[in-house]
Design a protein around this motif. Structure first.
Motif, PDB file in Angstrom:
ATOM      1  N   GLY A  55      10.287 -22.083 -12.944  1.00 18.67           N
ATOM      2  CA  GLY A  55      11.180 -23.135 -12.463  1.00 18.67           C
ATOM      3  C   GLY A  55      11.426 -24.219 -13.500  1.00 18.67           C
ATOM      4  N   ASP A  56      10.443 -24.397 -14.389  1.00 20.09           N
ATOM      5  CA  ASP A  56      10.574 -25.481 -15.350  1.00 20.09           C
ATOM      6  C   ASP A  56      11.695 -25.248 -16.357  1.00 20.09           C
ATOM      7  OD1 ASP A  56       8.669 -27.004 -14.253  1.00 20.09           O
ATOM      8  OD2 ASP A  56       7.069 -26.472 -15.640  1.00 20.09           O
ATOM      9  N   SER A  57      12.135 -23.987 -16.503  1.00 20.83           N
ATOM     10  CA  SER A  57      13.184 -23.734 -17.497  1.00 20.83           C
ATOM     11  C   SER A  57      14.571 -23.718 -16.878  1.00 20.83           C
ATOM     12  CB  SER A  57      12.896 -22.415 -18.206  1.00 20.83           C
ATOM     13  OG  SER A  57      12.600 -21.429 -17.255  1.00 20.83           O
ATOM     14  N   ILE A  58      14.678 -23.873 -15.565  1.00 22.42           N
ATOM     15  CA  ILE A  58      16.000 -23.903 -14.924  1.00 22.42           C
ATOM     16  C   ILE A  58      16.468 -25.345 -14.823  1.00 22.42           C
ATOM     17  CG2 ILE A  58      17.282 -23.384 -12.816  1.00 22.42           C
ATOM     18  CD1 ILE A  58      15.135 -21.234 -12.266  1.00 22.42           C
ATOM     19  N   ILE A  59      17.687 -25.575 -15.311  1.00 19.99           N
ATOM     20  CA  ILE A  59      18.215 -26.938 -15.230  1.00 19.99           C
ATOM     21  C   ILE A  59      18.558 -27.264 -13.781  1.00 19.99           C
ATOM     22  CG2 ILE A  59      20.195 -28.362 -15.846  1.00 19.99           C
ATOM     23  CD1 ILE A  59      20.140 -26.759 -18.551  1.00 19.99           C
ATOM     24  N   PHE A  65      20.953 -36.051 -16.965  1.00 25.31           N
ATOM     25  CA  PHE A  65      19.749 -36.312 -17.755  1.00 25.31           C
ATOM     26  C   PHE A  65      18.948 -35.017 -17.931  1.00 25.31           C
ATOM     27  CE2 PHE A  65      15.304 -38.094 -17.933  1.00 25.31           C
ATOM     28  CZ  PHE A  65      15.425 -38.612 -19.212  1.00 25.31           C
ATOM     29  N   ASP A  66      18.909 -34.214 -16.861  1.00 27.71           N
ATOM     30  CA  ASP A  66      18.151 -32.970 -16.923  1.00 27.71           C
ATOM     31  C   ASP A  66      18.758 -31.996 -17.938  1.00 27.71           C
ATOM     32  OD1 ASP A  66      15.824 -31.814 -15.941  1.00 27.71           O
ATOM     33  OD2 ASP A  66      16.936 -30.450 -14.653  1.00 27.71           O
ATOM     34  N   PHE A  67      20.092 -32.104 -18.174  1.00 25.65           N
ATOM     35  CA  PHE A  67      20.738 -31.279 -19.195  1.00 25.65           C
ATOM     36  C   PHE A  67      20.270 -31.658 -20.597  1.00 25.65           C
ATOM     37  CE2 PHE A  67      23.906 -29.806 -16.164  1.00 25.65           C
ATOM     38  CZ  PHE A  67      24.137 -28.544 -16.657  1.00 25.65           C
ATOM     39  N   MET A  68      20.048 -32.970 -20.769  1.00 28.00           N
ATOM     40  CA  MET A  68      19.872 -33.466 -22.136  1.00 28.00           C
ATOM     41  C   MET A  68      18.439 -33.342 -22.657  1.00 28.00           C
ATOM     42  SD  MET A  68      22.370 -36.756 -22.163  1.00 28.00           S
ATOM     43  CE  MET A  68      21.147 -37.800 -21.474  1.00 28.00           C
ATOM     44  N   ILE A  69      17.464 -33.353 -21.730  1.00 29.86           N
ATOM     45  CA  ILE A  69      16.089 -33.454 -22.215  1.00 29.86           C
ATOM     46  C   ILE A  69      15.602 -32.141 -22.831  1.00 29.86           C
ATOM     47  CG2 ILE A  69      15.329 -35.255 -20.634  1.00 29.86           C
ATOM     48  CD1 ILE A  69      14.153 -32.805 -19.009  1.00 29.86           C
ATOM     49  N   GLU A  70      14.551 -32.275 -23.616  1.00 29.91           N
ATOM     50  CA  GLU A  70      13.937 -31.083 -24.211  1.00 29.91           C
ATOM     51  C   GLU A  70      12.862 -30.557 -23.265  1.00 29.91           C
ATOM     52  OE1 GLU A  70      12.604 -31.376 -28.316  1.00 29.91           O
ATOM     53  OE2 GLU A  70      13.775 -33.216 -28.449  1.00 29.91           O
ATOM     54  N   ARG A  71      12.757 -29.238 -23.202  1.00 28.45           N
ATOM     55  CA  ARG A  71      11.713 -28.621 -22.379  1.00 28.45           C
ATOM     56  C   ARG A  71      10.707 -27.981 -23.305  1.00 28.45           C
ATOM     57  NH1 ARG A  71      14.209 -27.953 -17.302  1.00 28.45           N
ATOM     58  NH2 ARG A  71      16.129 -29.137 -17.473  1.00 28.45           N
ATOM     59  N   TYR A 110      10.638 -34.816 -19.721  1.00 23.88           N
ATOM     60  CA  TYR A 110      10.768 -33.820 -18.665  1.00 23.88           C
ATOM     61  C   TYR A 110      10.179 -34.318 -17.363  1.00 23.88           C
ATOM     62  CZ  TYR A 110      10.610 -29.590 -15.984  1.00 23.88           C
ATOM     63  OH  TYR A 110      10.792 -28.678 -14.980  1.00 23.88           O
ATOM     64  N   HIS A 111       9.026 -34.952 -17.460  1.00 23.11           N
ATOM     65  CA  HIS A 111       8.381 -35.446 -16.239  1.00 23.11           C
ATOM     66  C   HIS A 111       9.217 -36.534 -15.573  1.00 23.11           C
ATOM     67  CE1 HIS A 111       4.839 -37.698 -14.250  1.00 23.11           C
ATOM     68  NE2 HIS A 111       5.426 -36.895 -13.401  1.00 23.11           N
ATOM     69  N   ILE A 112       9.815 -37.399 -16.406  1.00 22.96           N
ATOM     70  CA  ILE A 112      10.675 -38.448 -15.828  1.00 22.96           C
ATOM     71  C   ILE A 112      11.874 -37.814 -15.133  1.00 22.96           C
ATOM     72  CG2 ILE A 112      12.197 -40.365 -16.409  1.00 22.96           C
ATOM     73  CD1 ILE A 112      10.199 -41.187 -18.537  1.00 22.96           C
ATOM     74  N   SER A 113      12.464 -36.822 -15.792  1.00 26.68           N
ATOM     75  CA  SER A 113      13.625 -36.164 -15.202  1.00 26.68           C
ATOM     76  C   SER A 113      13.258 -35.499 -13.878  1.00 26.68           C
ATOM     77  CB  SER A 113      14.164 -35.120 -16.182  1.00 26.68           C
ATOM     78  OG  SER A 113      15.117 -34.323 -15.541  1.00 26.68           O
ATOM     79  N   GLU A 114      12.128 -34.800 -13.884  1.00 27.24           N
ATOM     80  CA  GLU A 114      11.662 -34.132 -12.670  1.00 27.24           C
ATOM     81  C   GLU A 114      11.463 -35.142 -11.542  1.00 27.24           C
ATOM     82  OE1 GLU A 114       7.946 -32.169 -13.417  1.00 27.24           O
ATOM     83  OE2 GLU A 114       7.439 -32.088 -11.289  1.00 27.24           O
TER      84      GLU A 114
END
Lengths: 589, 88
Positions: free
Chosen positions: B42-46, B29-35, A456-460
């Protein structure tokens, strides 16, 4: 016994080195050996410091010159490493005085970091201010001389506020030991001490000395200065004031304030100077949040920041050294002639922006995550926005307008080998810390289970960096640098000083002339009359008086006259100085 | 190295498209990762950080540059000049 204690202290190596340097001013090679040996010795020696040393009694106070724990160690480690990098970078500098100033400056910083009581802190604190001002003055330009005086005045005021706090504190609790102060029981004395520290950390509105002075320093001097003053202040804040809510808020404001100016400034070194304000804001904010993770983050960020900010100052300094220019509107297209400096500066730029696999990624995110864990959403968003501005101003804008952009026709050539070597070491450390963060995390004051490389941090981070790039791409023409400089709060004292000088020239000077005139017509006659009367009395009246006393009285009258006319100007000068201090205090408080 | 950079500058168009592809890649990439643990809404919005950055970046540029134009920017000899005026 005493000499053993003195030799334990890493600052004493730098002070001894500073005394040895002028002895070898004719033997350049010996001077270079000293320049390299002293930081190397200190870097090695800090690993063997006992927990406490150098305790001595002076006029009823107990002074502690050495107090070592993990918080001290991490700062000592980066300070001595930075001293080494800085010494390599300025090997080619010919002025011995410049090296002496740099050494004493580092000694002041190390002494403050190791000090266990407020008096010792104050001594080294002032040493730092007075040594570093020479790094500005050695540029030898009119602007530098003036900026140096302003720097010195501001730091003197800051030092006095700190000293006032120390005195008040001693009056309150008869204890000068420098330990953590709790936010709940903080008194005026503690806040005065905090303001003194905050001035050196360049917390707005008492930050303007930094972007005023650093761009006017010498090329090598700026590299030293960007590392020590503010980060020593971060250390003392982390030691004394963690968990002060005020610091968390001011720190978050700082990050945006500094970066906002970095976006609009034109001089490359002023951009970097404003950006120090922004980066130190992260640390101040982390200290203000005060959790173990946040203070860890502040220390990690200080460590990483010293290296990449010095790298950026070295890269831009190399351009200034080789072309004589540092303004973005006068530069451009340098990639053909100075690609090595470009390479290192870009490494500094991506590290400060927090690219994955660089030191910024593993340090800055720790503070932002600490703000998140503490559920401070607004502060967290402010810090993230400052990260956007960081990449925009220092990561893209700075290298783009110096090395690419329009071709300015400025021809540079690559910097000397020692400058490139210093940049290479700093660049290596930026990447090394990013790849192997445990090296840094091990040194942090609290146990650390933070893992920066989560998906997540990398994506951010990739989104933040990528879309900042898009923003720059869209607005590149709008961002074009203008040959302008921007007002800041130093306006108050720079303009205030002008008003003050006008007062000194016009009303006070007129009053001075008038008083002088009155004196010439009334006072002088009166003195002469008295002298005449006395001489008559002596010559004519009494013959038991000592021979020559009449002459003595005449002479005395002359002396009084000379003394008095001189004194009036001195009194005015004294009043001017006192008013100046009052004005500064009003402006700053 | 200068040659490589010169070559890249000559092919800026290709770089542009690589850059756009990278932006698209970050979103994918943001679609694929786990949260795992969101710190705030904001952290839960793709794609939240993309929008945040883009608007934040443009807003910052417009605000700062605008403020500079209307108020802060002064000639570089601003302080020196005032000084010499007073000296006469």
């Amino acid at each position: 016994m005493l000499s053993n204690t003195i030799l334990l202290h890493p600052a004493s190596y730098f002070i001894i080195g500073a005394f040895l340097l002028p002895l070898f001013s004719r033997v350049r090679i010996a001077q270079k050996v000293i320049l390299l040996a002293v930081p190397l010795l200190a870097f090695w020696q800090i690993h063997y410091l006992p927990e406490s040393f150098g305790i001595c009694h002076f006029m009823g106070f107990e002074l502690t010159f050495g107090r070592v724990d993990k918080l001290t160690y991490v700062f000592l480690h980066v300070f001595t490493l930075m001293a080494l990098i800085g010494a390599i970078y300025c090997l080619h500098v010919k002025e011995t005085g410049h090296h002496i100033a740099a050494f004493l400056y580092v000694a002041g910083s190390l002494g403050t970091t190791l000090a266990g009581d407020y008096l010792t802190i104050f001594i080294f604190w002032e040493l730092m201010a007075f040594a570093s001002v020479f790094l500005i003055w050695y540029r030898k330009k009119k602007r530098s001389i003036e900026a140096g005086y302003r720097y010195l005045l501001v730091h003197t005021v800051g030092g006095l506020i700190l000293l006032a706090g120390i005195f008040l504190r001693y009056k309150n609790c008869h204890d000068l030991t420098f330990t953590r102060i709790l936010a709940e029981g903080a008194t005026t004395a503690d806040y005065l001490i905090m303001i003194g520290f905050m001035l050196n950390a360049a917390v707005p509105p008492i930050h303007a000395w930094l972007p005023d002075a650093y761009p006017e320093a010498t090329v090598a001097g700026a590299v030293f200065m960007c590392a020590f003053t503010t980060k020593t202040a971060v250390y003392v804040l982390a030691r004394g004031f963690p968990g002060f809510e005020m610091l968390a808020i001011l720190g978050a404001i700082m990050t945006l304030y500094g970066v906002g100016y970095a976006v609009i400034e034109n001089d490359a070194r002023r951009i970097l100077a404003y950006h120090i304000v922004s980066q130190v804001g992260y640390m101040v904010c982390g200290i203000g949040i005060g959790t173990a993770m946040a203070v860890n983050g502040a220390c990690a960020h200080a460590y990483a920041h010293i290296l990449y900010k010095a790298l950026l100052f070295m890269g831009v300094g190399a351009v200034l050294e080789m072309t004589g220019k540092s303004k973005l509107n006068e530069l451009g297209g340098l990639y053909k002639t100075m690609p090595v400096a470009l390479f290192f500066t870009v490494i500094g730029g991506i590290a400060i922006s927090g690219f994955p696999l660089t030191s910024g990624f593993i340090s800055k995110s720790m503070i932002i995550a600490a703000a998140g864990v503490d559920h401070r959403v607004i502060i967290m968003l402010m810090l993230s926005l400052a990260a956007v501005g960081t990449f925009l101003s220092v990561g893209i804008k700075l290298p783009y307008f110096i090395w690419f952009g329009k071709d300015s026709g400025v021809k540079g050539k690559e910097a000397p080998w020692n400058m490139n070597l210093a940049m290479a070491i700093a660049a290596f450390m930026c990447i090394f810390l990013g790849v192997y963060p445990e090296y840094l995390y091990k040194m942090l004051p609290f146990a650390c289970d933070y893992h920066p490389y989560s998906a997540y941090h990398i994506s951010e981070t990739l989104q933040i960096l990528g879309f900042t790039g898009l923003g720059f791409y869209l607005m590149v023409n709008y961002l074009h640098p203008d040959p302008k400089s921007n007002l800041d709060v130093d306006w108050f004292y720079r303009k205030g000083a002008l008003v003050f000088m006008w007062c000194a020239r016009k009303p006070i000077s007129i009053a001075n002339d008038w008083v002088g005139e009155v004196y010439r017509t009334v006072g002088m006659r009166f003195t002469m009359l008295v002298a005449k009367a006395l001489s008559w009395f002596d010559w004519e009246g009494i013959d038991w008086a000592v021979d020559g006393s009449a002459k003595g009285v005449v002479k005395g009258g002359d002396q009084i006259r000379a003394l008095q006319t001189g004194k009036i100007q001195q009194y005015v000068g004294g009043a001017v100085a006192a008013l100046m201090i009052v004005l500064l205090v009003i402006v700053f408080l | 190295m200068a040659k490589v950079l010169g070559y890249l500058q000559a092919h800026a168009n290709v770089l542009k498209w690589i850059f756009f592809a990278f932006l698209l890649g970050t979103l994918v990439f943001d679609f694929m990762i786990e949260r795992h643990h969101a710190h705030f809404w904001g952290d839960s919005i793709i794609g939240f950080w993309s929008l945040f950055t883009l608007f934040g970046c443009l807003g910052m540029i417009v605000f700062c540059k605008g403020l500079s134009h209307v108020w802060l920017a002064q000639p570089e000899d601003f302080y020196d000049r005032e000084d010499s005026d007073n000296v006469e």
